[in-house]
Design a protein around this motif. Structure first.
Motif, short mmCIF file in Angstrom:
data_model
loop_
_atom_site.label_atom_id
_atom_site.label_comp_id
_atom_site.label_asym_id
_atom_site.label_seq_id
_atom_site.Cartn_x
_atom_site.Cartn_y
_atom_site.Cartn_z
N ALA A 55 38.73 -11.72 -4.81
CA ALA A 55 39.64 -10.72 -4.23
C ALA A 55 40.58 -11.37 -3.22
CB ALA A 55 38.83 -9.60 -3.58
N ALA A 56 40.01 -12.25 -2.39
CA ALA A 56 40.84 -12.92 -1.38
C ALA A 56 41.89 -13.81 -2.05
CB ALA A 56 39.95 -13.75 -0.46
N ASN A 57 41.47 -14.54 -3.09
CA ASN A 57 42.44 -15.39 -3.79
C ASN A 57 43.53 -14.56 -4.46
OD1 ASN A 57 41.11 -17.68 -3.06
ND2 ASN A 57 39.88 -17.82 -4.92
N ALA A 58 43.10 -13.44 -5.03
CA ALA A 58 44.09 -12.57 -5.70
C ALA A 58 45.10 -12.05 -4.69
CB ALA A 58 43.39 -11.41 -6.40
N LEU A 59 44.61 -11.68 -3.52
CA LEU A 59 45.51 -11.21 -2.45
C LEU A 59 46.53 -12.27 -2.10
CD1 LEU A 59 43.45 -9.35 0.28
CD2 LEU A 59 45.47 -8.54 -0.88
N ASN A 60 46.02 -13.45 -1.95
CA ASN A 60 46.88 -14.56 -1.57
C ASN A 60 47.89 -14.88 -2.66
OD1 ASN A 60 47.71 -16.55 0.16
ND2 ASN A 60 46.31 -18.08 -0.66
N MET A 61 47.40 -14.88 -3.88
CA MET A 61 48.22 -15.31 -5.01
C MET A 61 49.28 -14.28 -5.38
SD MET A 61 46.53 -16.77 -8.48
CE MET A 61 45.18 -17.62 -7.75
N HIS A 62 48.92 -13.00 -5.26
CA HIS A 62 49.81 -11.95 -5.75
C HIS A 62 50.34 -11.04 -4.64
CE1 HIS A 62 48.67 -13.22 -9.71
NE2 HIS A 62 47.40 -13.02 -9.45
N ALA A 63 50.51 -11.63 -3.49
CA ALA A 63 50.99 -10.82 -2.37
C ALA A 63 52.36 -10.21 -2.67
CB ALA A 63 51.07 -11.67 -1.11
N VAL A 73 41.91 -5.29 -1.54
CA VAL A 73 41.42 -4.85 -0.22
C VAL A 73 40.23 -3.91 -0.40
CG1 VAL A 73 41.99 -3.52 1.85
CG2 VAL A 73 43.62 -5.17 0.98
N ALA A 74 40.34 -3.01 -1.36
CA ALA A 74 39.24 -2.07 -1.60
C ALA A 74 37.98 -2.82 -2.03
CB ALA A 74 39.64 -1.06 -2.65
N MET A 75 38.17 -3.82 -2.86
CA MET A 75 37.02 -4.63 -3.32
C MET A 75 36.30 -5.23 -2.12
SD MET A 75 35.70 -6.01 -6.17
CE MET A 75 34.10 -5.78 -5.47
N ILE A 76 37.07 -5.85 -1.23
CA ILE A 76 36.48 -6.49 -0.04
C ILE A 76 35.84 -5.42 0.84
CG2 ILE A 76 37.02 -7.80 2.06
CD1 ILE A 76 39.21 -9.20 0.40
N TYR A 77 36.54 -4.32 0.99
CA TYR A 77 36.04 -3.25 1.85
C TYR A 77 34.68 -2.73 1.37
CZ TYR A 77 35.89 1.39 4.01
OH TYR A 77 35.50 2.50 4.70
N TYR A 78 34.58 -2.49 0.08
CA TYR A 78 33.31 -1.93 -0.43
C TYR A 78 32.18 -2.96 -0.45
CZ TYR A 78 35.33 2.56 -1.38
OH TYR A 78 35.90 3.79 -1.22
N ILE A 79 32.53 -4.23 -0.40
CA ILE A 79 31.46 -5.24 -0.26
C ILE A 79 31.04 -5.33 1.20
CG2 ILE A 79 30.94 -7.70 -0.40
CD1 ILE A 79 32.76 -7.88 -2.83
N CYS A 96 34.25 -18.59 5.89
CA CYS A 96 35.14 -17.78 5.05
C CYS A 96 35.72 -16.60 5.81
CB CYS A 96 34.43 -17.37 3.77
SG CYS A 96 33.57 -15.85 3.83
N LEU A 97 35.19 -16.31 6.97
CA LEU A 97 35.60 -15.10 7.65
C LEU A 97 37.08 -15.11 8.04
CD1 LEU A 97 34.39 -12.46 8.65
CD2 LEU A 97 34.29 -13.49 10.88
N HIS A 98 37.47 -16.16 8.71
CA HIS A 98 38.85 -16.21 9.18
C HIS A 98 39.83 -16.19 8.01
CE1 HIS A 98 38.10 -16.90 13.46
NE2 HIS A 98 36.95 -17.35 12.99
N ALA A 99 39.46 -16.99 7.01
CA ALA A 99 40.33 -17.04 5.84
C ALA A 99 40.45 -15.65 5.24
CB ALA A 99 39.76 -18.01 4.82
N GLN A 100 39.33 -14.97 5.15
CA GLN A 100 39.36 -13.63 4.55
C GLN A 100 40.24 -12.70 5.36
OE1 GLN A 100 38.12 -12.99 1.82
NE2 GLN A 100 36.36 -14.29 1.42
N ILE A 101 40.03 -12.72 6.67
CA ILE A 101 40.78 -11.81 7.52
C ILE A 101 42.28 -12.03 7.36
CG2 ILE A 101 41.38 -11.28 9.93
CD1 ILE A 101 38.46 -11.87 10.60
#
Lengths: 197, 191
Positions: A55-63, A73-79, A96-101
């Motif tokens: 999910a994080a990579n997808a966010l980054n890649m397809h911003a 975001v929903a994927m990360i949120y529900y995890i 991974c936290l900072h990167a994720q944020i």
């Protein structure tokens, strides 16, 4: 061959996403399916960390293509929501936290900058989820809180949200999440400050 | 140009002689030669043609399933389907049946790379317009038994296809799209 359980489905989706994440549509559909699965069968999902990373990579890649952001975001949120940052979803929280944020915020910012094809409801949902993710990231974690304060992330989000709310003349639930987050950040600024409620 | 009347007869023939391979191939070849199939039937023949149009994908899918080993029929079937105009009146069962019929067929003949594009086009044009309808139907009838294909539900068919061809990009697109639509409504087998 048993292939149709939740685990099998999760595995197939993860593999497909890993191999085809560069395609925004595959990323969107795949994450939407995973997100629905996570919502419905959260106890039986086994590859949460992998899903988080995807999910994080997808966010980054397809911003730049706003339609991936709500699902990622929903994927990360529900995890994150049931587990918190420090458990199964992210065994090494700092790494991974900072990167994720920052990835989450990067994606959210792009959404807030305005895509005509994303509805206000979707934008509001993303914003609320981002606030809550940040709250969960900062609660009991002073380093994360400090990083968020240092970067002025909350100010940026508040500004963006107010713009949205003003445009659509709507009150929003995000206020509640913002207050929670601000309280957490405030207590993190005071050495030995009380933990967030 | 095939007239409405001829078109109705062809569909009837496909239905009645579904097990007869030469007949099926001949009808499909004829349809393939006349791909300007009437999309807006004349008012006089509206009912009959509409009923036939409505069943066309389904008939072709059925024929393809009965004659799965015949490469010529498969190729003709997919090409004719690809050229059919979008028809939003399919109900969810028909769409699922068509999709479920096509997925394994596509993988029985992986050497036919030209199909991938047609298949993608087909999904885009037909399944996509039915998304809303599928959602509504399945939600409204949550207890409806799930459509079975060769003893498996469509979920199994889709997952199997992804497992067999993990690197096929078009297939990944189609399958994730379908999974995303269906995942909320399917009673998934217990682990």
């Amino acid at each position: 061959m048993r292939i149709c359980g939740i685990t099998g489905l999760e595995d197939v989706l993860c593999t497909t996403l890993t191999l085809h994440l560069f395609d925004a549509k595959v990323a969107m559909y795949g994450l939407a399916a995973c997100h629905a699965l996570q919502k419905l069968f959260s106890v039986r999902m086994c590859q949460l960390r992998r899903l988080m990373e995807l999910a994080a990579n997808a966010l980054n890649m397809h911003a730049s293509t706003g339609y991936v952001t709500p699902h990622a975001v929903a994927m990360i949120y529900y995890i994150i929501k049931p587990l918190g940052f420090t458990r199964r979803a992210a065994p090494s929280p700092f790494a991974c936290l900072h990167a994720q944020i920052f990835l989450i915020l990067f994606g959210a910012m792009r959404v807030l900058q305005g895509y005509p094809h994303i509805t206000f409801v979707a934008k509001k949902t993303v914003c609320t989820q981002v606030f809550e993710i940040l709250y969960l990231a900062c609660v009991n974690n002073h380093e994360n809180a400090a990083a968020i304060i240092r970067c002025g992330i909350v100010e940026f989000l508040v500004q963006a949200f107010q713009g949205l709310v003003r445009i659509h003349r709507m009150t929003s639930q995000w206020d509640h999440h913002r207050e929670k987050l601000e309280q957490t950040l405030l207590s993190a600024q005071i050495p030995g400050g009380a933990p967030a409620p | 140009m095939i007239t409405n009347g001829q078109y109705v007869e062809l569909m009837r023939g496909m239905h009645e002689f579904v097990l007869d391979l030469p007949t099926q191939v001949a009808i499909l070849r004829l349809l393939h030669q006349h791909l300007d199939i009437p999309n807006q039937p004349e008012r006089s023949a509206a009912n009959a043609v509409e009923a036939s149009c409505h069943n066309m994908h389904y008939r072709i899918a059925l024929s393809m399933r009965f004659h799965a080993q015949d490469l010529q029929l498969q190729l003709l079937g997919i090409e004719v389907m690809s050229h059919l105009k979008s028809n939003s009146s399919y109900n969810h069962t028909e769409v699922l049946y068509i999709v479920a019929a096509l997925l394994p067929v596509l993988h029985r003949h992986p050497q036919q790379s030209s199909w991938t594009a047609n298949w993608h086009e087909f999904i885009d044009a037909r399944v996509h317009v039915n998304c809303f309808r599928i959602t509504v139907c399945v939600t409204a009838q949550a207890t409806t038994p799930w459509i079975m294909v060769d003893g498996h539900n469509i979920f199994t068919v889709i997952i199997q296809s992804l497992q067999l061809h993990p690197r096929d990009h078009m297939l990944a697109l189609v399958c994730t799209q379908l999974l995303q639509q269906f995942v909320l409504f399917i009673r998934i087998q217990d682990d």
